[in-house]
Design a protein around this motif. Structure first.
Motif, PDB file in Angstrom:
ATOM      1  N   LEU A   1      44.822  37.694  43.609  1.00  0.00           N
ATOM      2  CA  LEU A   1      43.861  37.691  44.842  1.00  0.00           C
ATOM      3  C   LEU A   1      42.720  38.779  44.708  1.00  0.00           C
ATOM      4  O   LEU A   1      41.745  38.317  45.448  1.00  0.00           O
ATOM      5  CB  LEU A   1      44.644  37.733  46.112  1.00  0.00           C
ATOM      6  N   ALA A   2      42.838  39.810  44.186  1.00  0.00           N
ATOM      7  CA  ALA A   2      41.684  40.696  44.120  1.00  0.00           C
ATOM      8  C   ALA A   2      40.821  40.498  43.083  1.00  0.00           C
ATOM      9  O   ALA A   2      39.840  41.260  42.950  1.00  0.00           O
ATOM     10  CB  ALA A   2      42.268  42.026  43.990  1.00  0.00           C
ATOM     11  N   GLY A   3      41.171  39.505  42.302  1.00  0.00           N
ATOM     12  CA  GLY A   3      40.204  39.292  41.096  1.00  0.00           C
ATOM     13  C   GLY A   3      40.102  40.299  40.042  1.00  0.00           C
ATOM     14  O   GLY A   3      39.450  40.336  39.287  1.00  0.00           O
ATOM     15  N   ILE A   4      41.280  40.762  39.872  1.00  0.00           N
ATOM     16  CA  ILE A   4      41.666  41.926  38.715  1.00  0.00           C
ATOM     17  C   ILE A   4      42.365  41.140  37.494  1.00  0.00           C
ATOM     18  O   ILE A   4      43.474  40.662  37.996  1.00  0.00           O
ATOM     19  CB  ILE A   4      42.365  43.120  39.280  1.00  0.00           C
ATOM     20  N   GLN A   5      41.844  41.249  36.392  1.00  0.00           N
ATOM     21  CA  GLN A   5      42.470  40.373  35.049  1.00  0.00           C
ATOM     22  C   GLN A   5      43.772  41.294  34.745  1.00  0.00           C
ATOM     23  O   GLN A   5      43.690  42.543  34.788  1.00  0.00           O
ATOM     24  CB  GLN A   5      41.704  40.269  34.293  1.00  0.00           C
ATOM     25  N   VAL A   6      44.902  40.584  34.453  1.00  0.00           N
ATOM     26  CA  VAL A   6      45.973  41.300  33.922  1.00  0.00           C
ATOM     27  C   VAL A   6      46.405  40.940  32.564  1.00  0.00           C
ATOM     28  O   VAL A   6      46.713  39.540  32.629  1.00  0.00           O
ATOM     29  CB  VAL A   6      47.252  41.220  34.933  1.00  0.00           C
TER      30      VAL A   6
END
Length: 269
Positions: free
Chosen positions: A130-135
């Protein structure tokens, strides 16, 4: 659609009481950590996530019932998730009590390391998405078995991932900025497994590095955290005869967890 399933009113009154308990635990102690002592603060920190999941699922069930849109399959899935979180709470409580008392009574079990990683990601992947941070995840080789207390190692990884998320979210570029990423990696080094959590941040300032694993030390704004995640994680890792450390040589922010694949019993001959 209505399934015809009847849920008594007392069921929802218990859910509302549960929500009150969650609020007191998560926010009451957090605002005044000294009033409950170190152990109470640790308890608050570690229980906040599973209790939040239980509260969210129970509210979801209540909404389904009030709108007469109960789907038995969805209801069963939500109930199963609540049961999993209840078991997680029990394991966390037992682990924290053991650390506080200085005893070693909990058993180690041989578990696939991949399952521990997957369980952790299940708890936090939605938040990153949801925060647009790639994991990015680098799993261990197939078949790697770790002798551990799985819930505790999952908590360590969750705390490291959570810290990485907070650091990136508070970096000033906005939640959905391009280029933000976190990487969870693992590799086998002889009889040791090394897990690392790296984020795209520029590292921890040198003046904070020696204190970053201390209890209640945090660089977050007031109300954003107690500064306990890393110190609790350090205790849990050391209870596994391992080590948690900051990697100052890495250009980004990187924490390392090194654990023996097999535990040596203290009473062994």
């Amino acid at each position: 659609m209505s399934s015809g399933l009847y849920l008594p009113k007392r069921f929802f009154s218990k859910l509302r009481r549960l929500g009150g308990v969650v609020a007191r635990l998560v926010f009451g102690i957090e605002s005044k950590p000294s009033s409950g002592g170190h152990f109470a603060a640790q308890l608050c920190h570690e229980l906040s996530n599973p209790l939040s999941v239980i509260t969210a699922k129970s509210s979801q069930i209540q909404n389904w019932a009030e709108t007469k849109q109960i789907d038995p399959e969805k209801l069963a899935k939500a109930a199963l998730e609540m049961q999993k979180m209840a078991k997680r709470i029990s394991a966390i409580l037992n682990g924290l009590k053991e650390i506080e008392s200085g005893t070693e009574t909990l058993s180690f079990h041989s578990v696939p390391l991949k399952s521990v990683i997957d369980e952790t990601l299940e708890l936090c992947s939605a938040r990153f998405r949801l925060a647009g941070i790639q994991v990015h995840v680098e799993y261990p080789p197939p078949g790697v078995i770790l002798e551990c207390r799985a819930t505790q190692i999952s908590e360590v990884l969750f705390n490291l991932l959570n810290n990485a998320f907070d650091a990136l979210a508070d970096s000033g570029s906005g939640f959905a900025a391009e280029g933000k990423w976190v990487q969870l990696s693992s590799r086998v080094l002889g009889g040791t497994i090394e897990l690392s959590v790296t984020d795209s941040g520029s590292g921890i300032p040198e003046k904070f590095r020696e204190r970053v694993l201390e209890p209640f030390f945090t660089t977050k704004p007031p109300g954003k955290g107690l500064g306990l995640g890393l110190s609790i994680s350090k205790q849990l890792v050391e209870a596994h005869r391992g080590e948690l450390l900051l990697d100052p040589s890495h250009p980004n922010t990187r924490f390392l967890v090194r654990l023996p694949l097999r535990q040596v019993r203290a009473h062994a001959a």
